[in-house]
Design a protein around this motif. Structure first.
Motif, PDB file in Angstrom:
ATOM      1  N   ARG A  46     -49.595  38.345  21.885  1.00  0.00           N
ATOM      2  CA  ARG A  46     -48.447  37.665  22.503  1.00  0.00           C
ATOM      3  C   ARG A  46     -47.759  36.741  21.505  1.00  0.00           C
ATOM      4  NH1 ARG A  46     -52.197  35.601  27.380  1.00  0.00           N
ATOM      5  NH2 ARG A  46     -52.010  37.340  28.863  1.00  0.00           N
ATOM      6  N   ASP A  47     -48.557  35.932  20.809  1.00  0.00           N
ATOM      7  CA  ASP A  47     -47.997  34.978  19.854  1.00  0.00           C
ATOM      8  C   ASP A  47     -47.265  35.690  18.717  1.00  0.00           C
ATOM      9  OD1 ASP A  47     -49.031  32.869  21.345  1.00  0.00           O
ATOM     10  OD2 ASP A  47     -50.792  32.617  20.052  1.00  0.00           O
ATOM     11  N   ALA A  48     -47.853  36.770  18.205  1.00  0.00           N
ATOM     12  CA  ALA A  48     -47.211  37.518  17.123  1.00  0.00           C
ATOM     13  C   ALA A  48     -45.881  38.102  17.600  1.00  0.00           C
ATOM     14  CB  ALA A  48     -48.135  38.626  16.627  1.00  0.00           C
ATOM     15  N   LEU A  49     -45.851  38.627  18.805  1.00  0.00           N
ATOM     16  CA  LEU A  49     -44.614  39.183  19.336  1.00  0.00           C
ATOM     17  C   LEU A  49     -43.544  38.106  19.493  1.00  0.00           C
ATOM     18  CD1 LEU A  49     -43.265  41.752  20.323  1.00  0.00           C
ATOM     19  CD2 LEU A  49     -44.241  41.329  22.582  1.00  0.00           C
ATOM     20  N   MET A  50     -43.935  36.947  19.991  1.00  0.00           N
ATOM     21  CA  MET A  50     -42.969  35.872  20.194  1.00  0.00           C
ATOM     22  C   MET A  50     -42.399  35.341  18.871  1.00  0.00           C
ATOM     23  SD  MET A  50     -42.443  35.362  23.433  1.00  0.00           S
ATOM     24  CE  MET A  50     -42.085  33.669  23.875  1.00  0.00           C
ATOM     25  N   TRP A  51     -43.215  35.228  17.832  1.00  0.00           N
ATOM     26  CA  TRP A  51     -42.678  34.664  16.591  1.00  0.00           C
ATOM     27  C   TRP A  51     -41.681  35.604  15.946  1.00  0.00           C
ATOM     28  CZ3 TRP A  51     -41.664  35.404  11.583  1.00  0.00           C
ATOM     29  CH2 TRP A  51     -42.391  36.328  10.846  1.00  0.00           C
ATOM     30  N   LYS A  52     -41.763  36.894  16.251  1.00  0.00           N
ATOM     31  CA  LYS A  52     -40.808  37.847  15.681  1.00  0.00           C
ATOM     32  C   LYS A  52     -39.375  37.534  16.095  1.00  0.00           C
ATOM     33  CE  LYS A  52     -43.774  40.298  13.466  1.00  0.00           C
ATOM     34  NZ  LYS A  52     -43.750  40.362  12.008  1.00  0.00           N
ATOM     35  N   LEU A  53     -39.203  36.725  17.138  1.00  0.00           N
ATOM     36  CA  LEU A  53     -37.874  36.369  17.618  1.00  0.00           C
ATOM     37  C   LEU A  53     -37.358  35.047  17.040  1.00  0.00           C
ATOM     38  CD1 LEU A  53     -39.139  38.384  19.746  1.00  0.00           C
ATOM     39  CD2 LEU A  53     -37.595  37.342  21.370  1.00  0.00           C
ATOM     40  N   GLU A  54     -38.231  34.287  16.421  1.00  0.00           N
ATOM     41  CA  GLU A  54     -37.868  32.940  15.972  1.00  0.00           C
ATOM     42  C   GLU A  54     -36.731  32.954  14.950  1.00  0.00           C
ATOM     43  OE1 GLU A  54     -41.223  30.699  14.535  1.00  0.00           O
ATOM     44  OE2 GLU A  54     -42.268  30.869  16.449  1.00  0.00           O
ATOM     45  N   GLY A  55     -35.746  32.085  15.194  1.00  0.00           N
ATOM     46  CA  GLY A  55     -34.682  31.857  14.234  1.00  0.00           C
ATOM     47  C   GLY A  55     -33.584  32.910  14.207  1.00  0.00           C
ATOM     48  N   LEU A  56     -33.594  33.844  15.137  1.00  0.00           N
ATOM     49  CA  LEU A  56     -32.593  34.913  15.124  1.00  0.00           C
ATOM     50  C   LEU A  56     -31.432  34.612  16.070  1.00  0.00           C
ATOM     51  CD1 LEU A  56     -34.875  38.077  15.090  1.00  0.00           C
ATOM     52  CD2 LEU A  56     -33.710  36.997  13.165  1.00  0.00           C
ATOM     53  N   SER A  57     -30.291  35.184  15.770  1.00  0.00           N
ATOM     54  CA  SER A  57     -29.116  35.046  16.626  1.00  0.00           C
ATOM     55  C   SER A  57     -29.284  35.907  17.881  1.00  0.00           C
ATOM     56  CB  SER A  57     -27.864  35.505  15.870  1.00  0.00           C
ATOM     57  OG  SER A  57     -27.913  36.918  15.672  1.00  0.00           O
ATOM     58  N   GLU A  58     -28.456  35.645  18.883  1.00  0.00           N
ATOM     59  CA  GLU A  58     -28.476  36.472  20.103  1.00  0.00           C
ATOM     60  C   GLU A  58     -28.241  37.932  19.758  1.00  0.00           C
ATOM     61  OE1 GLU A  58     -29.235  35.949  23.347  1.00  0.00           O
ATOM     62  OE2 GLU A  58     -29.837  33.932  22.782  1.00  0.00           O
TER      63      GLU A  58
ATOM     64  N   SER B 282     -30.289  35.995  29.953  1.00  0.00           N
ATOM     65  CA  SER B 282     -30.431  35.041  28.848  1.00  0.00           C
ATOM     66  C   SER B 282     -31.779  35.219  28.154  1.00  0.00           C
ATOM     67  CB  SER B 282     -30.294  33.604  29.356  1.00  0.00           C
ATOM     68  OG  SER B 282     -31.465  33.205  30.044  1.00  0.00           O
ATOM     69  N   THR B 283     -31.782  34.878  26.882  1.00  0.00           N
ATOM     70  CA  THR B 283     -33.021  34.900  26.113  1.00  0.00           C
ATOM     71  C   THR B 283     -34.050  33.975  26.750  1.00  0.00           C
ATOM     72  OG1 THR B 283     -31.872  35.471  24.079  1.00  0.00           O
ATOM     73  CG2 THR B 283     -34.010  34.399  23.844  1.00  0.00           C
ATOM     74  N   GLU B 284     -33.620  32.793  27.170  1.00  0.00           N
ATOM     75  CA  GLU B 284     -34.531  31.827  27.790  1.00  0.00           C
ATOM     76  C   GLU B 284     -35.168  32.413  29.052  1.00  0.00           C
ATOM     77  OE1 GLU B 284     -31.287  31.090  26.899  1.00  0.00           O
ATOM     78  OE2 GLU B 284     -31.906  30.129  25.029  1.00  0.00           O
ATOM     79  N   GLU B 285     -34.379  33.126  29.848  1.00  0.00           N
ATOM     80  CA  GLU B 285     -34.892  33.759  31.065  1.00  0.00           C
ATOM     81  C   GLU B 285     -35.960  34.802  30.728  1.00  0.00           C
ATOM     82  OE1 GLU B 285     -33.082  37.012  34.264  1.00  0.00           O
ATOM     83  OE2 GLU B 285     -31.704  35.746  33.146  1.00  0.00           O
ATOM     84  N   ILE B 286     -35.683  35.620  29.752  1.00  0.00           N
ATOM     85  CA  ILE B 286     -36.613  36.699  29.378  1.00  0.00           C
ATOM     86  C   ILE B 286     -37.905  36.124  28.791  1.00  0.00           C
ATOM     87  CG2 ILE B 286     -36.946  38.640  27.789  1.00  0.00           C
ATOM     88  CD1 ILE B 286     -33.889  39.209  28.226  1.00  0.00           C
ATOM     89  N   LEU B 287     -37.780  35.163  27.876  1.00  0.00           N
ATOM     90  CA  LEU B 287     -38.972  34.585  27.257  1.00  0.00           C
ATOM     91  C   LEU B 287     -39.756  33.731  28.255  1.00  0.00           C
ATOM     92  CD1 LEU B 287     -37.635  33.570  23.727  1.00  0.00           C
ATOM     93  CD2 LEU B 287     -38.649  35.728  24.479  1.00  0.00           C
ATOM     94  N   GLY B 288     -39.054  33.012  29.108  1.00  0.00           N
ATOM     95  CA  GLY B 288     -39.729  32.211  30.129  1.00  0.00           C
ATOM     96  C   GLY B 288     -40.532  33.070  31.086  1.00  0.00           C
ATOM     97  N   ARG B 289     -39.952  34.205  31.494  1.00  0.00           N
ATOM     98  CA  ARG B 289     -40.675  35.105  32.393  1.00  0.00           C
ATOM     99  C   ARG B 289     -41.926  35.653  31.700  1.00  0.00           C
ATOM    100  NH1 ARG B 289     -36.928  38.580  33.733  1.00  0.00           N
ATOM    101  NH2 ARG B 289     -36.247  37.329  35.494  1.00  0.00           N
ATOM    102  N   TYR B 290     -41.811  35.995  30.414  1.00  0.00           N
ATOM    103  CA  TYR B 290     -42.984  36.493  29.694  1.00  0.00           C
ATOM    104  C   TYR B 290     -44.088  35.441  29.678  1.00  0.00           C
ATOM    105  CZ  TYR B 290     -45.735  38.783  25.994  1.00  0.00           C
ATOM    106  OH  TYR B 290     -46.738  39.377  25.260  1.00  0.00           O
ATOM    107  N   ARG B 291     -43.751  34.207  29.388  1.00  0.00           N
ATOM    108  CA  ARG B 291     -44.771  33.148  29.379  1.00  0.00           C
ATOM    109  C   ARG B 291     -45.392  32.948  30.766  1.00  0.00           C
ATOM    110  NH1 ARG B 291     -40.785  30.670  25.813  1.00  0.00           N
ATOM    111  NH2 ARG B 291     -41.656  30.602  23.710  1.00  0.00           N
TER     112      ARG B 291
END
Length: 197
Positions: free
Chosen positions: A19-31, A93-102
């Motif tokens: 999970r953590d590895a998948l999430m960091w792959k998104l860090e710092g990227l544009s929409e 939204s990105t926040e919606e998608i990532l929040g649901r995953y968490r």
């Protein structure tokens, strides 16, 4: 020498690592970079998150009579277009998608905590509908790590970032010139083996 084993804890470590590895792959990227398709089949980073969210909710929730209380992409597949769980619409939204995953992984962890590894769950599909929590958890770990591999390649295509996590060395050291030389060596070996050199 005594070896202490805690199978459930070991499995939790591996699923969280994925999970953590998948999430960091998104860090710092544009929409745009989070959503853009980088393979002919449309593989993209937020789509991978949506997919594993639905899979984890299904396998570690619904299967054990502990349904996740929010809609997830895999649950709507029967009424949605093909691959609806593998891309993000502009209105999601990105926040919606990532929040649901968490929230799904917290729900999954509660299932894992509440049940013994030999608890039997009922898969809502497939030829082997009854599975133990142990087997389902191994499946979720394998599937999530598989999709981390997809995310590795997509992220590398976006900006060259590689590795399992954003901190600490976990790939071969080298600057751009070193990697280009490595790429050229691999290409030359392939051409020689294929009779093209």
């Amino acid at each position: 020498m005594t070896v202490n084993t805690d199978d459930k804890n070991d499995l939790l470590i591996y699923v969280q690592d994925a999970r953590d590895a998948l999430m960091w792959k998104l860090e710092g990227l544009s929409e745009y970079d989070l959503r853009r398709p980088l393979t002919p089949t449309g593989t993209n980073l937020l789509g991978l998150i949506k997919h594993v969210t639905g899979a984890e909710a299904l396998y570690l929730g619904e299967t054990f009579g502990r349904p996740f209380p929010e809609p997830t992409p895999l649950w709507i597949i029967g009424t949605a277009e093909p691959n609806a769980d593998l891309w993000a619409r502009a209105d999601e939204s990105t926040e919606e998608i990532l929040g649901r995953y968490r929230r799904v992984w917290a729900h999954s962890d509660a299932t894992i905590e509440a049940l013994p590894l030999d608890a039997i769950g009922q898969l809502p599909f497939g030829g082997r509908p009854k599975q133990t929590l142990h087997r389902v958890l191994v499946h979720v770990i394998a599937e999530t790590h598989r999709h981390v591999g997809h995310a590795d390649l997509v992220r590398e295509l976006i900006d060259g970032a590689t590795g399992q996590r954003s901190h600490g060395p976990n790939t071969a050291p080298g600057d751009t010139a070193w990697w280009q030389a490595h790429h050229d060596r691999v290409e030359q070996a392939a051409r020689q083996a294929g009779g093209l050199a």
